[in-house]
Design an enzyme around this catalytic site. Structure first.
Site, mmCIF file in Angstrom:
data_model
loop_
_atom_site.group_PDB
_atom_site.id
_atom_site.type_symbol
_atom_site.label_atom_id
_atom_site.label_comp_id
_atom_site.label_asym_id
_atom_site.label_seq_id
_atom_site.Cartn_x
_atom_site.Cartn_y
_atom_site.Cartn_z
ATOM 1 N N LEU A 205 45.756 7.219 46.905
ATOM 2 C CA LEU A 205 45.993 7.048 45.474
ATOM 3 C C LEU A 205 47.299 7.743 45.134
ATOM 4 O O LEU A 205 47.429 8.945 45.367
ATOM 5 C CB LEU A 205 44.844 7.769 44.762
ATOM 6 C CG LEU A 205 44.295 7.273 43.439
ATOM 7 C CD1 LEU A 205 43.928 5.808 43.495
ATOM 8 C CD2 LEU A 205 43.081 8.116 43.062
ATOM 9 N N HIS A 206 48.278 6.986 44.631
ATOM 10 C CA HIS A 206 49.514 7.663 44.232
ATOM 11 C C HIS A 206 50.269 6.981 43.105
ATOM 12 O O HIS A 206 51.262 7.502 42.629
ATOM 13 C CB HIS A 206 50.448 7.804 45.440
ATOM 14 C CG HIS A 206 51.103 6.506 45.813
ATOM 15 N ND1 HIS A 206 50.442 5.512 46.481
ATOM 16 C CD2 HIS A 206 52.344 6.031 45.591
ATOM 17 C CE1 HIS A 206 51.245 4.478 46.668
ATOM 18 N NE2 HIS A 206 52.416 4.763 46.124
ATOM 19 N N ARG A 207 49.813 5.803 42.647
ATOM 20 C CA ARG A 207 50.569 5.098 41.596
ATOM 21 C C ARG A 207 50.520 5.888 40.300
ATOM 22 O O ARG A 207 49.427 6.318 39.880
ATOM 23 C CB ARG A 207 49.954 3.734 41.292
ATOM 24 C CG ARG A 207 49.930 2.829 42.429
ATOM 25 C CD ARG A 207 50.905 1.686 42.331
ATOM 26 N NE ARG A 207 50.962 1.124 43.650
ATOM 27 C CZ ARG A 207 52.076 0.903 44.336
ATOM 28 N NH1 ARG A 207 53.244 1.143 43.796
ATOM 29 N NH2 ARG A 207 52.034 0.423 45.551
ATOM 30 N N ASP A 281 45.570 2.234 46.229
ATOM 31 C CA ASP A 281 46.466 1.575 45.276
ATOM 32 C C ASP A 281 47.821 1.311 45.942
ATOM 33 O O ASP A 281 48.802 1.002 45.276
ATOM 34 C CB ASP A 281 46.627 2.395 43.988
ATOM 35 C CG ASP A 281 47.230 3.772 44.225
ATOM 36 O OD1 ASP A 281 47.563 4.110 45.382
ATOM 37 O OD2 ASP A 281 47.390 4.513 43.233
#
Ligand code: UD1
Length: 363
Positions: A205-207, A281
């Protein structure tokens, strides 16, 4: 002799450039230079991949580091312009959709150096994503458009790109996956993390859209409890997300997720290859899971990689994870989507790319 300058900057770029540099190495009439912009700079985000993937040391490191979009893009532009003035290449190769990709393409195009874009034509049609802006503008600036799948070529034609500039060469990132899959260190990873084959999930998860808004992040972490109630969820955490988790007081205890540091390429490949499912993501992970045959739940409202849904193992469960409960139930009941490997994702995309580039250069 023709000279090519390759530009990389962020983690997903490294596995894309490796097979192209390797394939071009077989062409004696081509000299290659590698420029690392330094958009990603931590050992675990960048340098570890150079060693693991057998990439040459970068000839130039622009050391731009982090910043706002304008700061980062501008810093790459100013420094890359000097590199191009010194090197005077015949072609610049850019990969993917990060800020470094756009910045380098813009400088090269304005200096009259042709640009080849690897991973051309991908579209999410979501202009709130910085990557979508980077993709569209980079493609517009590029003389050679190397698409990973036919849908990319369709998008490029629709936007008016010249037919002679479009080449569907397949997915270079899958070349790297295929080259390393057999030697990915599953015994060491499973022992270190105490994991059983297909007995756990992997999360990335990094967006900004998922992690930068505290309320959104909380909703997502709560929805993931449905998965953590059934199996361990291993979460190699991106530095941006680590900062958000710290700010929100979220850790392994409070989130139910097993937080670990970012992993090297081969360790992460082993982790994905033996998982029951992957939640992500990321763009590239949607493609990698499709080739590995591992069900993927994408925590986004859209994807620029529709072939992973139409043909592969990917399911969109939305940025807030609202479709995850049904999709995860289905996985538990039926084992989830199996899918098939898309056309030309066969480990030969680097060679096909090198053929297009050398033909263009007359090398
Ligand atoms: C960038 C790309 C994104 C890609 C992702 C892969 C853009 C617009 N975004 O997002 O498309 O999917 O890389 O990881 O180009 N940081 C570190 N160490 C590093 C790098 C970053 O601590 O080596 C931290 C910094 O606090 C930085 C933040 O992460 O501000 C974000 O880094 P940045 O490169 O701006 O964007 P990513 O979120 O990594």
């Amino acid at each position: 002799m023709s000279k090519i300058v390759h530009v990389v900057g962020a983690r997903p770029n490294f596995m894309k450039i490796a097979p192209i540099i390797s394939a071009l190495g077989a062409h004696p009439a081509v000299t290659q230079r590698l420029v690392h912009t330094g958009q990603h700079y931590d050992h675990k985000m960048a340098h570890v991949f150079f060693d693991e993937l057998g990439l040459p040391r970068p000839d130039r490191d622009l050391e731009v580091g982090s910043g706002t979009h304008a700061e980062q893009t501008g810093a790459v532009m100013v420094r890359f312009e000097k590199v191009l003035s010194d090197e005077r290449p015949d072609l610049v190769v850019v990969v993917g959709d990060v800020n470094s990709t756009l910045a380098a393409a813009l400088v090269a195009a304005k200096m009259g150096v042709p640009v080849a874009h690897v991973e051309a034509g991908l579209r999410s049609f979501d202009w709130t994503m910085p990557e979508e802006i980077n993709r569209v503008v980079t493609d517009r600036l590029s003389a050679i458009l190397l698409a990973p799948s036919e849908d990319g070529a369709v998008n490029l034609r629709r936007e008016g790109a010249a037919e002679a500039s479009i080449f569907v060469v397949g997915n270079v990132m899958i070349d790297t996956l295929m080259a390393h899959r057999a030697s990915a260190p599953w015994p060491a990873v499973s022992a270190a993390l105490g994991l059983a084959d297909r007995g756990y999930a992997v999360l990335t998860l990094h967006r900004p859209a998922n992690v930068d808004d505290p309320a959104r992040l909380r909703v997502l972490v709560d929805r993931l409890r449905q998965v953590t109630a059934q199996m361990p969820v291993v979460f190699p955490i991106h530095p941006r997300t680590a900062r958000r988790f710290e700010e929100q007081g979220l850790g392994t205890e409070t989130s139910g997720l097993r937080l670990v540091d970012p992993l090297g390429y081969r360790e992460f490949l082993a982790l994905m290859d033996h998982a029951a499912c992957v939640l992500t993501d990321s763009g590239g992970i949607q493609e990698e899971t499709t080739v590995l045959g591992v069900p993927c739940f994408t925590l986004r409202d859209n994807t620029e990689r529709p072939v992973t849904i139409d043909e592969g193992t990917n399911t969109l469960v939305m940025a807030d994870g609202r479709l995850l409960p049904d999709a995860f139930d289905d996985l538990l009941r039926s084992g989830g989507k199996r899918g098939r490997v898309p056309n030309l994702w066969d480990g030969q995309a680097g060679r096909r790319t090198a053929d297009v580039l050398t033909r263009y250069l007359g090398a």
